[in-house]
Design an enzyme around this catalytic site. Structure first.
Site, PDB file in Angstrom:
ATOM      1  N   ASP B  88       0.854  -1.201   0.000  1.00 31.87           N
ATOM      2  CA  ASP B  88       0.000   0.000   0.000  1.00 31.87           C
ATOM      3  C   ASP B  88       0.883   1.241   0.000  1.00 31.87           C
ATOM      4  O   ASP B  88       2.078   1.175   0.332  1.00 31.87           O
ATOM      5  CB  ASP B  88      -0.964   0.023   1.190  1.00 31.87           C
ATOM      6  CG  ASP B  88      -0.269   0.143   2.529  1.00 31.87           C
ATOM      7  OD1 ASP B  88       0.798  -0.491   2.711  1.00 31.87           O
ATOM      8  OD2 ASP B  88      -0.768   0.882   3.409  1.00 31.87           O
ATOM      9  N   GLU B 152       0.129  -0.711   5.880  1.00 36.72           N
ATOM     10  CA  GLU B 152       1.218  -0.121   6.673  1.00 36.72           C
ATOM     11  C   GLU B 152       1.005   1.368   6.837  1.00 36.72           C
ATOM     12  O   GLU B 152       1.263   1.930   7.891  1.00 36.72           O
ATOM     13  CB  GLU B 152       2.569  -0.401   6.015  1.00 36.72           C
ATOM     14  CG  GLU B 152       3.759  -0.211   6.964  1.00 36.72           C
ATOM     15  CD  GLU B 152       4.302   1.222   7.010  1.00 36.72           C
ATOM     16  OE1 GLU B 152       5.019   1.549   7.970  1.00 36.72           O
ATOM     17  OE2 GLU B 152       4.003   2.023   6.100  1.00 36.72           O
TER      18      GLU B 152
END
Lengths: 456, 456
Positions: B88, B152
């Protein structure tokens, strides 16, 4: 006068329909994406003035949005009233807080909900309908000139130029404006003054790009933090404004004048309940009426910087900005105050950031003498239709152009507003009472009648 | 090893092409409108892991974005390395500051410009390609497990649950992550620690609606002004954070340890020139390296309230908000710090406003012991490909999950990052050097080789 009453009863519904039609035009002057709508609104105003009986109606172009002018001169020997208003409106955002579309007016609980309903379409339109009433019943007691502009909400810069260029055309004996509020329909009041305005924008730049707050955080000045510190320092612990020289020219009222102001009905508990706050805030040593009337202020109108979207982003922003405006009182000069603000803001900026200060616009404060014949005429008009005379008040808002009417045209201004402080001006769910709208239409012809009579 | 070098030279262009393809997927985890892209990115990662030679590759669903797991167990008796990374990325805004599309990667001056190029797609993908190198040349010296997550940048909350639920599957000897920076390719460094994070959002409410700043200004608390005052008060004149108890558990380093840290090459003039600032800012008594490594910080990541559009609007806003995050150092506990922040913020709020404090996410700080066998293996791997051993550094960023790897899995983590501080992580024009990408792919197999050998 029965003839006015009869005319107004007959055309009541049409008057409202026409206003709703005006309110459907999103004439937001601050946002250039609405320019076409602003123009369409000027066309609509022109048409309505013509229908009401005005002559020489004209859309006067300016470098910005146009001014609509019209007049009815019945006899050059009679006094002339210059009616001023504005057909532009404030931006409608935040849109999500409106209960109905800002440009889809709805009537609820006897109030018209729409952007511009009170500020100022609903109010200037009362003058168009009052004029129609007198014009169509052949009872006009004096000459009338209309000047309805499209840039009041962005500082009226082009109106200032128009006035200087059209002094002959605008010749009159007094300016009449409905763009303010009264205490209530039960306690009518009449503003004796307006605050001035100085509207600034500041930008604080730290690093030349957005940074990762972990990699650089703690070692590089964060412009949002610095901007907060700078704004925080602008009010001291007594909420006095700390800009050097800011209060130098502020007119201090006498104890008698302050006592008279504070005699106006004011219920602090009700005020707090209406706003949903547990405590008021303001300059130490002054009442709420004084803080909003005779004292200058400094307010953050907007602030932004960094990541403001959903969730989180660990960024140390490159820039942070704020819109900050100051309300001014006699005898502060808005250009002087803007310069003081700029010098101060630049001075208090630490070396770790760069700042840019821009003046958006401004206007000087204004006071109407209560012994002016037009003030007396307005008082009598209110007495005639409300059954009691108005309480004199100082308005907290600003109509920057009013000081210019005096300077350029030599005219005093009467601030005969029919709105309420709770009308949500500049806010979501702006509203205007149907009773206020119709009361205005009823009262205005009396102003013209008394002003003509008293001027003899 | 020549066989690795040969393989990597042959497939060089394809390695890059595959990365660019990954970078074209806008896998922004913070913004729900990108959920489909995040999912598509997980699918792409799965495919690449399979092609590289991993077994049991699986997209593991979570309450949020999925985790991609895969493994290659060549001999249960050999040591196992758990490679962690994230697919991500941070939101790309402000979009107008990008020189090319954030999700249209371009190569310029030997750097890959794209959101996620360094953080972390470009870095975790080095591990996939390093693994492919060893796998396809039959030289894998140990077992490898991959755990590549999609949250994250929003706090890894669901990874925490996944780890607790999959302790057996995740059994390993060490965690290896490339999601940090080194000083430069000429001065390679190896992080010995990471700061923790506590990310908060605050909302200050004044009146229950936006107000006209003229009518109410000066008498009602402006939430933007109050928020500024509250934020301003959070750093004292020495830029110490004023939250009571904030520093209580901060580990103070010895003079020797500080001297060792400050021995790292650092050119203040160059640092300031790169950021375009005339002066640095930070906690009194500490150097820039210390301020970003061993000291906790408090940064405003975003602030907003009132009118932020074009032109001016004279509004006294109802609400003002800010995103504020704190970087933490050993032995601060992020939940404790979040609670201290909340209590302090609520305590300093004046009665004239209401405040709401929300915790977004957080993570505790982490330190890697330099005498750990995996730290030594990483140092030797860097020496093998860079020609010199790494300088031990404290990283300023946070990978909140690292502390959890130790707590839940009993594993130490090696932070072998190949990025640079100037990669514009979380900023417009994020970039990753081609040389860094290829150097990582070259170095990582040596880590596995030395770790397997040293673990014998």
């Amino acid at each position: 006068m029965q003839v006015w009453k009869d005319y107004q009863v007959t055309h009541k519904d049409r008057f409202l329909e026409e206003l709703l039609e005006l309110l459907r035009i999103p004439s937001v002057s601050a946002d250039s994406s609405f320019s076409k709508d602003v123009k369409a609104c000027a066309e609509a105003v022109k048409l309505r003035l013509e229908e009401a009986g005005a002559d020489k109606v004209e859309i006067c172009p300016t470098a910005g949005h146009p001014i609509v002018y019209g007049e009815k001169i019945i006899d050059p020997a009679l006094p002339t009233v210059l009616v001023y208003g504005h057909y532009d409106v404030q931006p409608a955002d935040p849109l999500e807080l409106w209960h109905s579309g800002p440009f889809e007016p709805v009537i609820k609980d006897e109030k018209i909900y729409a952007r511009g309903s009170a500020d100022d379409k609903g109010q200037f339109y009362m003058h168009v309908k009052a004029f129609e009433t007198m014009s169509k019943t052949n009872t006009l007691p004096c000459n009338i000139k209309f000047m309805i502009e499209g840039e009041e909400e962005v500082g009226s810069a082009n109106l200032g130029i128009f006035i200087k260029d059209n002094k002959e055309r605008l010749k009159a004996d007094v300016v009449l404006i409905s763009d303010t509020a009264m205490l209530s329909l039960e306690n009518p009041s009449l503003d004796t003054g307006l605050r001035g305005l100085s509207y600034m924008e500041v930008e604080v730049t730290g690093p030349n790009r957005d940074l990762h707050s972990g990699v650089y955080g703690g070692a590089v000045a964060n412009p949002a933090t610095i901007l907060c510190k700078m704004i925080a320092s602008m009010h001291d612990e007594n909420n006095h404004i700390t800009i050097p020289g800011f209060y130098d020219k502020v007119q201090e009222l006498s104890q008698e004048e302050r006592a008279a102001l504070n005699a106006a009905p004011f219920d602090e508990a009700e005020y707090k309940a209406d706003l949903g706050v547990d405590d008021l805030w303001g300059e130490k040593g002054y009442t709420t009426i004084e803080r909003t009337g005779i004292r200058p202020t400094l307010e953050v109108n907007g602030i932004w910087g960094g990541y403001t979207g959903e969730g989180s982003k660990t960024v140390l922003p490159s820039k942070a900005s704020a819109k900050i405006s100051m309300r001014l009182v006699p005898n502060q000069d808005w250009k002087e105050i803007s310069a003081l603000f700029q010098a101060h803001f630049e001075k208090i900026a630490p070396k770790s950031v760069k700042v840019k200060v821009t003046t958006h616009h401004g206007g000087s404060p204004y006071v109407t003498p209560t012994d002016h014949v037009a003030f007396k005429a307005a008082s009598e008009a209110i007495r005639a239709t409300f059954g009691k005379g108005p309480i004199p008040m100082r308005g907290g808002g600003s109509i920057p152009i009013v000081a210019l009417f005096e300077k350029e045209l030599g005219l005093k201004t009467i601030l005969m507003g029919f709105g309420l402080d709770s009308d949500n001006l500049h806010s979501p769910n702006e509203k205007y009472g149907l009773a206020n709208f119709y009361k205005g239409i009823e009262t205005i012809p009396y102003f013209h009648k008394y002003f003509a009579e008293m001027s003899k």
